[in-house]
Write an enzyme that holds these catalytic residues in place. Structure first.
Site, PDB file in Angstrom:
ATOM      1  N   GLU A  44       1.175  -1.201  -0.220  1.00  0.00           N
ATOM      2  CA  GLU A  44      -0.086   0.099   0.125  1.00  0.00           C
ATOM      3  C   GLU A  44       0.991   0.955   0.607  1.00  0.00           C
ATOM      4  OE1 GLU A  44      -2.388   2.460   3.025  1.00  0.00           O
ATOM      5  OE2 GLU A  44      -2.790   0.502   3.460  1.00  0.00           O
ATOM      6  N   GLU A  53      -2.310  11.766   2.722  1.00  0.00           N
ATOM      7  CA  GLU A  53      -3.079  11.493   3.551  1.00  0.00           C
ATOM      8  C   GLU A  53      -3.210  12.445   4.613  1.00  0.00           C
ATOM      9  OE1 GLU A  53      -4.506   7.205   6.477  1.00  0.00           O
ATOM     10  OE2 GLU A  53      -1.816   7.737   5.020  1.00  0.00           O
TER      11      GLU A  53
END
Length: 343
Positions: free
Chosen positions: A92, A97
């Protein structure tokens, strides 16, 4: 504290759409993708949007031209690469974010075991730093250990002396590279170069637009042209040092096969195990007003359920996502043999 809804519901609620607006950058009317959320009085949870790409990638240069990103307490937006069905085995990569109004960009990798950056990334490879970890509960007493601190440079989701699923996290050297400062500057471009052939993953943030390299500006401005001869190809080698650098591949601490078969994901979440657990520390005013049994997650949920005016800032406005992949040519064999040539 949200439910992801389908395309039809999202259109009805007007939380996912393509709209034309005057673009202050080009001074022309342009199309933008909008994604937001809506309160659901029956469930209490917010109805939100998660977009998942259909195409899978093994490498690439990923560019996000975003003019506004979700921001505020209890808000947890992300733009990332993953293969959820084979997580964490296939890796990932979190490109963008942020939680609770954070203003510093981070890039994080989450992997299976044996993916370590320690002693494989030189300080001069990047401008940013590793996130530092402290306060991990001691094994036998359970008490937080604030005497010990280490760099979050091990990408394994269960790495010792790091928080569960922290991964290896690189932090930008400027505190205006995420959230409100970027929105106030009219957005920015987030770039990630995943290149297993050259054994690295790199990240940049360019905001305001005046910080963008000319090559990157021209690449984005010409990406939609039908005449390929007029397109400018991006050249990250001219963009300056990235803020994040991860060594992957041969002779590193992380084999390239830790990252494969990944697709692009956009989502807008609320509270949960990240934004919720950090709510007391990062949103003290809201925590005091909406406190529920001194539980940070429940308090975050109560704040979001109240549908505060601040949630009007929790929306995506995206100009475009651009993905480039290297192509390889194998010339015809000659008497002297053949050699692969990279374009």
């Amino acid at each position: 504290y949200n439910t992801y809804v389908g395309k039809g519901v999202a259109k009805t609620l007007e939380i996912a759409s393509v709209r034309k607006d005057l673009d202050p950058v080009s001074t022309k009317e342009e199309e933008f993708v909008y994604m937001s959320s809506s309160p659901n009085d029956e469930k209490g949870l917010r109805d939100s949007v998660r977009l998942e790409g259909k195409r899978r990638f093994e490498r690439g240069l990923f560019l996000l031209d975003v003019r506004h990103m979700p921001d505020g307490c209890g808000v947890w937006p992300a733009f990332w690469l993953t293969d959820e069905a084979n997580w964490p085995r296939n890796g990932e990569v979190d490109i963008l974010e942020g939680v609770n109004g954070q203003t510093v960009a981070k890039t994080a990798l989450h992997t299976s075991d044996q993916c370590d950056m320690y002693a494989h990334v030189a300080p001069y490879d990047k401008t940013g730093e590793w996130e530092w970890v402290t306060g991990i509960p001691e094994t036998f007493t359970g008490e937080p250990d604030f005497k010990t601190a280490k760099a979050a440079d091990n990408c394994w989701v269960m790495a010792q002396h790091q928080w569960a699923n922290e991964g290896c996290t690189a932090v930008h050297d400027r505190n205006n590279t995420l959230g409100k400062p970027v929105n106030d500057n009219g957005g920015g471009v987030y770039a990630l170069e995943w290149d297993p052939e050259n054994r690295y993953i790199k990240s940049w943030v360019f905001s305001p637009r005046s910080d963008m390299p000319e090559n990157l500006i021209q690449s984005i401005d010409t990406a939609g042209l039908e005449d390929k001869s007029q397109k400018v190809m991006p050249d990250p080698s001219t963009w300056g040092l990235p803020y994040a650098y991860f060594a992957i591949g041969k002779d590193t601490g992380c084999s390239a096969d830790h990252f494969k078969n990944m697709r692009i994901v956009f989502n807008l979440a609320f509270c949960g195990n990240v934004s919720g657990n950090r709510f007391f520390r990062e949103c003290p005013k809201e925590s005091k007003e909406f406190n529920v049994t001194n539980d940070p997650v429940l308090t975050c949920d109560a704040y979001i359920k109240s549908n505060p005016e601040a949630l009007k800032e929790a929306y995506w406005k995206i100009k475009g996502v651009y993905v480039y992949e290297r192509e390889f040519e194998t010339p015809e064999k000659t008497d002297k043999g053949s050699q692969s040539q990279e374009e």
